[in-house]
Write a protein that holds these residues in place. Structure first.
Motif, short mmCIF file in Angstrom:
data_model
loop_
_atom_site.label_atom_id
_atom_site.label_comp_id
_atom_site.label_asym_id
_atom_site.label_seq_id
_atom_site.Cartn_x
_atom_site.Cartn_y
_atom_site.Cartn_z
N ARG A 1 -1.66 10.73 9.80
CA ARG A 1 -0.55 11.62 9.47
C ARG A 1 0.73 10.81 9.55
NH1 ARG A 1 3.57 14.16 11.61
NH2 ARG A 1 4.27 16.12 10.64
N ILE A 2 1.38 10.64 8.41
CA ILE A 2 2.64 9.89 8.33
C ILE A 2 3.73 10.86 7.89
CG2 ILE A 2 3.87 7.99 7.22
CD1 ILE A 2 1.15 6.64 6.81
N PRO A 3 4.69 11.18 8.75
CA PRO A 3 5.72 12.15 8.39
C PRO A 3 6.66 11.64 7.30
CG PRO A 3 6.19 11.17 10.53
CD PRO A 3 4.84 10.69 10.12
N VAL A 4 7.06 12.55 6.42
CA VAL A 4 7.97 12.25 5.31
C VAL A 4 9.17 13.17 5.40
CG1 VAL A 4 8.25 12.19 2.80
CG2 VAL A 4 6.07 11.51 3.82
N ALA B 1 0.84 -1.21 0.00
CA ALA B 1 0.00 0.00 0.00
C ALA B 1 0.87 1.25 0.00
CB ALA B 1 -0.92 0.00 1.21
N ILE B 2 1.98 1.23 0.74
CA ILE B 2 2.91 2.36 0.72
C ILE B 2 3.59 2.44 -0.65
CG2 ILE B 2 5.03 3.31 1.71
CD1 ILE B 2 2.71 3.58 3.60
N ASP B 3 3.96 1.26 -1.20
CA ASP B 3 4.54 1.21 -2.55
C ASP B 3 3.64 1.93 -3.55
OD1 ASP B 3 7.00 0.00 -2.47
OD2 ASP B 3 6.24 -2.02 -2.78
N SER B 4 2.34 1.65 -3.44
CA SER B 4 1.38 2.21 -4.39
C SER B 4 1.36 3.73 -4.34
CB SER B 4 -0.02 1.65 -4.08
OG SER B 4 -0.97 2.14 -5.00
N GLU C 1 0.02 14.54 2.19
CA GLU C 1 -1.42 14.70 1.99
C GLU C 1 -2.02 13.45 1.34
OE1 GLU C 1 -5.18 15.84 2.09
OE2 GLU C 1 -3.51 16.86 3.10
N LYS C 2 -1.28 12.88 0.39
CA LYS C 2 -1.74 11.65 -0.25
C LYS C 2 -1.82 10.51 0.75
CE LYS C 2 -2.80 8.97 -3.75
NZ LYS C 2 -4.05 9.12 -4.53
N LEU C 3 -0.80 10.38 1.59
CA LEU C 3 -0.80 9.34 2.62
C LEU C 3 -1.97 9.52 3.58
CD1 LEU C 3 3.03 9.32 3.38
CD2 LEU C 3 1.76 7.41 2.39
N ARG C 4 -2.25 10.79 3.94
CA ARG C 4 -3.35 11.08 4.85
C ARG C 4 -4.70 10.68 4.22
NH1 ARG C 4 -2.39 16.00 5.35
NH2 ARG C 4 -1.04 15.90 7.18
#
Length: 415
Positions: free
Chosen positions: A391-394, A334-337, A382-385
């Motif tokens: 909220r996933i920090p990048v 899912a993160i890969d996507s 924003e896409k991850l959210r």
């Protein structure tokens, strides 16, 4: 007719396992009441034979080094040794007889036919280092047996492989999805190749739309064909010719189930569960009801006119790789996507941390362009959210700091 062939193969397999009464598999069968294969039905086998786990295999190999107690013949009858990658635990060795190895080459013949390859026109290039992993060894030898001109790219840099691909006029590329991207990005001069088909395996990616599109963009005019398999069970599936985001099990090679993670019972169509496989064409080092650890969504599919189990969306992820973050199940695929949608991200890592007895993740990205970092981070976050409601920090790391991968990518790090 197909069910009769499967049942005959199952009975032959059981008979072979019972011939070595002290073996790992025979012990399982006998303890479950299966002492004769002649009257065994598919339903009886599934209801009575216990599952096999990788942990059990590891223990058996340690108690009976180096290859476990599961061999049905003298070790001198075995001519091939492969090793699992160890991405989901300890690496283990697996040996095969010439007969079982030949059967796996037969499975690859189905994959090549499904990919519409032609021995008179196609040159197949293998962009991987020839290590102990089974996957592309069987692919390579099957291509040779079928009569394709085959080109090994082991031991070469990406730049040297690109030169070789152009020099030999290769039309088919075999590699992992990660390396298809890496090799395409290495073609900084935009040199034209004749690659028209890319067969990917080794990790999820070929059935992930953003990853597939990224590969196609880097290799204009090429068709991406996904496939999956495991050292322990051999080649398993190939991309459906009608729906490119569904994998079809190769007919006749496995008795397949999809079971509920909690219930252990067969799930219905369009439901997710764990893929369980019994190897029907690997009698001399077989696995019975092996819990692969692959999360899949069950559907039906057709290959060569035969209805088979289909995996909607391919392999969705590894069950043991799932991380629960604030109540949300997150799989690496899912993160890969999400990350795959951003061409300027050349590589990334996911750091898994524990804070106040809760799992948290943080993503580090390597950017290979001059794109404004702050804007890119904001868009990815924003896409991850929106996808995970979290909220996933990048964070951006120094260019080139993250290792690139040729074989299976290992991007999740637990701190």
């Amino acid at each position: 007719m197909t069910e009769d062939i499967e049942l005959n193969s199952l009975r032959k397999l059981i008979t072979k396992q019972l011939s070595n009464s002290d073996s790992f598999n025979a012990t399982k069968l006998i303890s479950s009441g299966i002492i004769n294969a002649d009257e065994v039905t598919r339903d009886q086998f599934i209801s009575e034979c216990p599952f096999t786990t990788k942990a059990e295999i590891v223990v058996d190999h340690k108690k009976n080094p180096p290859f476990g107690s599961n061999l049905t013949s003298n070790i001198n009858a075995y001519s091939r040794l492969s090793k699992t990658s160890g991405t989901s635990g300890e690496s283990i060795s697996w040996v095969d007889t010439p007969e079982d190895w030949s059967n796996m080459l037969d499975a690859w013949e189905v994959i090549y036919n499904a990919s519409d390859l032609n021995t008179e026109a196609d040159v197949v290039y293998f962009a991987f280092s020839f290590g102990p992993f089974l996957g592309f060894w069987t692919a390579y030898e099957a291509a040779v047996r079928l009569g394709f001109l085959t080109v090994p790219g082991g031991g070469l840099s990406s730049e040297a492989r690109l030169e070789s691909i152009i020099d030999c006029s290769a039309t088919v590329l075999c590699c992992t999805p990660t390396y298809a991207i890496r090799l395409g990005e290495a073609n900084s001069k935009g040199s034209k190749t004749n690659i028209n088909t890319i067969i990917v395996a080794g990790e999820p990616g070929g059935c992930i739309p953003s990853i597939r599109q990224r590969i196609i963009k880097l290799w204009p005019g090429a068709t991406v064909i996904d496939h999956h398999g495991m050292t322990e069970v051999g080649p398993v599936s190939v991309q459906n010719s009608i729906d490119s985001f569904t994998l079809s099990l190769i007919p006749g090679f496995h008795l397949a189930e999809v079971i509920g993670i909690e219930t252990g019972k067969e799930v219905g169509i369009d439901e997710e569960g764990e893929l369980v496989l019994t190897t029907l064409k690997r009698n001399n080092n077989a696995l019975l009801r092996y819990k692969t650890g692959d999360l899949v969504k069950k559907t039906t599919s057709r290959i060569n006119g035969t209805e088979v189990l289909g995996l909607d969306g391919g392999v969705l992820g590894r069950i043991d790789d799932m991380v629960v973050v604030r109540g949300v199940n997150i799989y690496p695929s899912a993160i890969d996507s999400v990350i795959g949608e951003y061409d300027s991200v050349s590589e990334y890592r996911v750091l898994v941390k524990e804070e106040r007895s809760m799992k948290e993740i943080e993503i580090h990205i390597d950017i290979d362009s001059c794109e404004e970092q702050k804007s890119l981070i904001e868009r990815i976050e924003e896409k991850l959210r929106s996808v995970f409601s979290l909220r996933i920090p990048v964070k951006v790391v120094k260019n080139g700091e993250l290792e690139s991968f040729e074989f299976k990518a290992k991007r999740w790090i637990t701190q």
